[in-house]
Motif scaffolding. Sequence first.
Motif, mmCIF file in Angstrom:
data_model
loop_
_atom_site.group_PDB
_atom_site.id
_atom_site.type_symbol
_atom_site.label_atom_id
_atom_site.label_comp_id
_atom_site.label_asym_id
_atom_site.label_seq_id
_atom_site.Cartn_x
_atom_site.Cartn_y
_atom_site.Cartn_z
ATOM 1 N N PHE A 1 117.706 5.178 49.676
ATOM 2 C CA PHE A 1 116.771 4.984 50.790
ATOM 3 C C PHE A 1 116.621 6.280 51.579
ATOM 4 C CE2 PHE A 1 115.806 3.524 55.181
ATOM 5 C CZ PHE A 1 114.610 2.878 54.922
ATOM 6 N N THR A 2 117.744 6.942 51.846
ATOM 7 C CA THR A 2 117.713 8.207 52.578
ATOM 8 C C THR A 2 116.913 9.250 51.818
ATOM 9 O OG1 THR A 2 119.871 7.706 53.528
ATOM 10 C CG2 THR A 2 119.169 9.997 53.609
ATOM 11 N N LYS A 3 117.089 9.313 50.512
ATOM 12 C CA LYS A 3 116.343 10.274 49.690
ATOM 13 C C LYS A 3 114.853 9.964 49.716
ATOM 14 C CE LYS A 3 116.137 12.465 45.222
ATOM 15 N NZ LYS A 3 116.738 12.658 43.912
ATOM 16 N N MET A 4 114.495 8.678 49.637
ATOM 17 C CA MET A 4 113.085 8.281 49.679
ATOM 18 C C MET A 4 112.457 8.697 51.006
ATOM 19 S SD MET A 4 110.749 5.717 50.911
ATOM 20 C CE MET A 4 111.804 4.443 51.491
ATOM 21 N N ILE A 5 113.155 8.482 52.108
ATOM 22 C CA ILE A 5 112.650 8.870 53.430
ATOM 23 C C ILE A 5 112.501 10.388 53.506
ATOM 24 C CG2 ILE A 5 113.204 8.943 55.905
ATOM 25 C CD1 ILE A 5 112.324 6.165 54.885
ATOM 26 N N SER A 6 113.504 11.107 53.048
ATOM 27 C CA SER A 6 113.468 12.566 53.063
ATOM 28 C C SER A 6 112.304 13.108 52.234
ATOM 29 C CB SER A 6 114.788 13.126 52.539
ATOM 30 O OG SER A 6 114.750 14.524 52.503
ATOM 31 N N ASN A 7 112.099 12.544 51.048
ATOM 32 C CA ASN A 7 110.985 12.974 50.198
ATOM 33 C C ASN A 7 109.637 12.731 50.868
ATOM 34 O OD1 ASN A 7 112.717 13.825 48.176
ATOM 35 N ND2 ASN A 7 112.518 11.953 46.977
ATOM 36 N N GLU A 8 109.493 11.587 51.502
ATOM 37 C CA GLU A 8 108.233 11.262 52.177
ATOM 38 C C GLU A 8 108.005 12.187 53.372
ATOM 39 O OE1 GLU A 8 104.577 9.302 52.757
ATOM 40 O OE2 GLU A 8 105.897 9.562 51.032
ATOM 41 N N GLU A 9 109.050 12.458 54.134
ATOM 42 C CA GLU A 9 108.908 13.373 55.266
ATOM 43 C C GLU A 9 108.563 14.785 54.790
ATOM 44 O OE1 GLU A 9 111.693 11.318 58.676
ATOM 45 O OE2 GLU A 9 112.637 12.770 57.338
ATOM 46 N N ASN A 10 109.152 15.215 53.695
ATOM 47 C CA ASN A 10 108.811 16.524 53.130
ATOM 48 C C ASN A 10 107.366 16.557 52.656
ATOM 49 O OD1 ASN A 10 111.338 17.657 53.603
ATOM 50 N ND2 ASN A 10 112.129 17.041 51.603
ATOM 51 N N ARG A 11 106.916 15.476 52.036
ATOM 52 C CA ARG A 11 105.539 15.397 51.554
ATOM 53 C C ARG A 11 104.551 15.462 52.715
ATOM 54 N NH1 ARG A 11 101.414 12.065 50.781
ATOM 55 N NH2 ARG A 11 102.384 10.280 51.760
ATOM 56 N N LEU A 12 104.886 14.752 53.804
ATOM 57 C CA LEU A 12 104.006 14.719 54.972
ATOM 58 C C LEU A 12 104.126 15.982 55.827
ATOM 59 C CD1 LEU A 12 104.642 11.046 56.150
ATOM 60 C CD2 LEU A 12 102.567 11.933 55.055
ATOM 61 N N GLY A 13 105.260 16.650 55.721
ATOM 62 C CA GLY A 13 105.498 17.826 56.544
ATOM 63 C C GLY A 13 105.893 17.493 57.971
ATOM 64 N N ARG A 14 106.379 16.285 58.179
ATOM 65 C CA ARG A 14 106.802 15.844 59.511
ATOM 66 C C ARG A 14 107.757 14.670 59.364
ATOM 67 N NH1 ARG A 14 104.247 11.051 60.460
ATOM 68 N NH2 ARG A 14 102.264 10.713 59.403
ATOM 69 N N SER A 15 108.463 14.394 60.455
ATOM 70 C CA SER A 15 109.364 13.241 60.474
ATOM 71 C C SER A 15 108.559 11.953 60.580
ATOM 72 C CB SER A 15 110.305 13.329 61.677
ATOM 73 O OG SER A 15 111.144 14.438 61.553
ATOM 74 N N LEU A 16 109.082 10.896 59.997
ATOM 75 C CA LEU A 16 108.449 9.588 60.142
ATOM 76 C C LEU A 16 108.764 9.038 61.525
ATOM 77 C CD1 LEU A 16 109.241 8.003 56.673
ATOM 78 C CD2 LEU A 16 107.006 8.685 57.523
ATOM 79 N N PRO A 17 107.801 8.380 62.148
ATOM 80 C CA PRO A 17 108.045 7.773 63.465
ATOM 81 C C PRO A 17 109.116 6.676 63.369
ATOM 82 C CG PRO A 17 105.698 7.800 62.941
ATOM 83 C CD PRO A 17 106.431 8.199 61.703
ATOM 84 N N ILE A 18 109.797 6.448 64.463
ATOM 85 C CA ILE A 18 110.876 5.464 64.492
ATOM 86 C C ILE A 18 110.392 4.068 64.075
ATOM 87 C CG2 ILE A 18 110.638 4.943 66.967
ATOM 88 C CD1 ILE A 18 113.938 5.069 64.984
#
Length: 84
Positions: free
Chosen positions: A33-50
């Motif tokens: 799950f952590t890797k999936m979140i990290s990959n998505e944030e890297n793809r977007l170039g920003r942190s995901l909102p809470i």
Amino acid sequence: MDKIRNHKQPDYSETTSTYVKLFIQRAEPDLAFTKMISNEENRLGRSLPINSLLILSALQSQRRLTIAEISKVTNIGEIRAKAV
């Protein structure tokens, strides 16, 4: 007393001279799950909102939820949950 010894110690490593930051781990980390979140944030170039993180976490554990159920589980209003 034994119950306390079995828990991991609180993490104060990000404490500064200005404020205290305390992290108490309540569960084993979910590395996939952590890797999936990290990959998505890297793809977007920003942190995901809470709110996005809360909803993704709820969906990960429950798989299928209605907007009303997401709202109840995450304490995010239905209108905001729909916007995510």
